[in-house]
Scaffold this active site. Structure first.
Site, PDB file in Angstrom:
ATOM      1  N   ASP A  32       0.856  -1.185   0.000  1.00 49.98           N
ATOM      2  CA  ASP A  32       0.000   0.000   0.000  1.00 49.98           C
ATOM      3  C   ASP A  32       0.899   1.245   0.000  1.00 49.98           C
ATOM      4  OD1 ASP A  32      -3.201   0.533   1.101  1.00 49.98           O
ATOM      5  OD2 ASP A  32      -1.770   2.192   1.120  1.00 49.98           O
ATOM      6  N   ASN A  88     -13.035  -3.214   2.567  1.00 53.08           N
ATOM      7  CA  ASN A  88     -14.063  -2.178   2.632  1.00 53.08           C
ATOM      8  C   ASN A  88     -14.949  -2.189   1.392  1.00 53.08           C
ATOM      9  OD1 ASN A  88     -12.831  -1.196   5.030  1.00 53.08           O
ATOM     10  ND2 ASN A  88     -11.379  -0.004   3.827  1.00 53.08           N
ATOM     11  N   GLN A  95     -14.372   2.580   1.666  1.00 60.42           N
ATOM     12  CA  GLN A  95     -13.782   2.225   0.360  1.00 60.42           C
ATOM     13  C   GLN A  95     -13.482   3.507  -0.420  1.00 60.42           C
ATOM     14  OE1 GLN A  95     -16.206  -0.280  -2.214  1.00 60.42           O
ATOM     15  NE2 GLN A  95     -14.450  -0.806  -3.503  1.00 60.42           N
ATOM     16  N   HIS A 101     -10.536  -5.043  -3.355  1.00 64.43           N
ATOM     17  CA  HIS A 101      -9.198  -5.339  -2.832  1.00 64.43           C
ATOM     18  C   HIS A 101      -9.306  -5.692  -1.356  1.00 64.43           C
ATOM     19  CE1 HIS A 101      -9.907  -1.025  -2.378  1.00 64.43           C
ATOM     20  NE2 HIS A 101      -9.241  -1.138  -1.237  1.00 64.43           N
ATOM     21  N   HIS A 103      -7.105  -5.630   2.252  1.00 61.20           N
ATOM     22  CA  HIS A 103      -5.933  -5.121   2.966  1.00 61.20           C
ATOM     23  C   HIS A 103      -5.352  -6.213   3.858  1.00 61.20           C
ATOM     24  CE1 HIS A 103      -6.737  -0.686   2.395  1.00 61.20           C
ATOM     25  NE2 HIS A 103      -7.950  -1.158   2.169  1.00 61.20           N
TER      26      HIS A 103
HETATM   27  P1  AMP Z   1      -9.780   1.433   0.475  1.00 61.55           P
HETATM   28  O1  AMP Z   1      -9.893   2.668   1.326  1.00 61.55           O
HETATM   29  O2  AMP Z   1     -10.160   0.175   1.170  1.00 61.55           O
HETATM   30  O3  AMP Z   1     -10.474   1.602  -0.850  1.00 61.55           O
HETATM   31  O4  AMP Z   1      -8.225   1.260   0.201  1.00 61.55           O
HETATM   32  C1  AMP Z   1      -7.542   1.859  -0.846  1.00 61.55           C
HETATM   33  C2  AMP Z   1      -6.086   1.732  -0.519  1.00 61.55           C
HETATM   34  O5  AMP Z   1      -5.341   1.860  -1.712  1.00 61.55           O
HETATM   35  C3  AMP Z   1      -5.550   2.818   0.442  1.00 61.55           C
HETATM   36  O6  AMP Z   1      -4.974   2.193   1.582  1.00 61.55           O
HETATM   37  C4  AMP Z   1      -4.524   3.568  -0.396  1.00 61.55           C
HETATM   38  O7  AMP Z   1      -3.417   3.963   0.372  1.00 61.55           O
HETATM   39  C5  AMP Z   1      -4.155   2.533  -1.441  1.00 61.55           C
HETATM   40  N1  AMP Z   1      -3.690   3.071  -2.703  1.00 61.55           N
HETATM   41  C6  AMP Z   1      -4.317   3.997  -3.486  1.00 61.55           C
HETATM   42  N2  AMP Z   1      -3.594   4.225  -4.603  1.00 61.55           N
HETATM   43  C7  AMP Z   1      -2.503   3.421  -4.532  1.00 61.55           C
HETATM   44  C8  AMP Z   1      -1.376   3.195  -5.380  1.00 61.55           C
HETATM   45  N3  AMP Z   1      -1.216   3.865  -6.528  1.00 61.55           N
HETATM   46  N4  AMP Z   1      -0.458   2.288  -4.984  1.00 61.55           N
HETATM   47  C9  AMP Z   1      -0.604   1.613  -3.820  1.00 61.55           C
HETATM   48  N5  AMP Z   1      -1.629   1.792  -2.986  1.00 61.55           N
HETATM   49  C10 AMP Z   1      -2.572   2.678  -3.323  1.00 61.55           C
END
Ligand code: AMP
Ligand code: ZN
Length: 136
Positions: A32, A88, A95, A101, A103
């Protein structure tokens, strides 16, 4: 299927580089970009699904075995003390990227994070009422 305007479709399929710890024909697992803890990573299917509701049963059936495998790898390499698996669905649930995805969040003593739910005390009959709404 892939979605043209989806960042995770591009990341999962290697169109944009990621810090990948694992890849197979269905998934990419990468760090992440804004980690909650050391080793926080995401299991991302190569195929696009908006959320868990939309996820195919085939892909869904592979998520937990992969989470378990990654958990073991991270234990071996980083030596975590505990582990959160978080997923999420929907904006209200946190989300922010609308490509399914999961975590993987290694936890360490004194890591300063708190992902715990806030417990409540249901009134008398409340749980039974909810149960009857769900199971009827
Ligand atoms: P969510 O809030 O469950 O949708 O999680 C999205 C996650 O994606 C967050 O923890 C972000 O930090 C991560 N994220 C968003 N863009 C990127 C990226 N380009 N590379 C790696 N992680 C990302
Ligand atoms: Zn996507």
């Amino acid at each position: 299927m892939r979605k043209d305007d989806c960042i995770f479709c591009k990341l999962a399929n290697g169109d944009i580089p990621t810090n990948t710890i694992y890849e197979d024909s269905d998934f990419r697992v990468f760090l992440d970009a804004a980690p909650a803890t050391k080793g926080h990573c995401l299991i991302v299917p190569k195929e696009h699904f908006d959320n868990l509701e939309e996820l195919s049963d085939d892909v869904a059936s592979k998520v937990f075995p992969l989470a378990k495998k990654m958990m073991k790898l991270l234990k071996e390499k980083l030596g975590w003390d505990g582990f959160n698996v978080v997923q999420n669905n929907g904006e209200i649930a946190g989300q922010t990227v609308f490509h399914f995805h999961t975590h993987l969040i290694p936890r360490y003593i004194d890591d300063g994070q708190n992902l715990n739910m806030k417990p409540s005390s249901p009134k008398e009959g409340e749980l039974e009422e909810v149960l009857s709404q769900i199971v009827s």
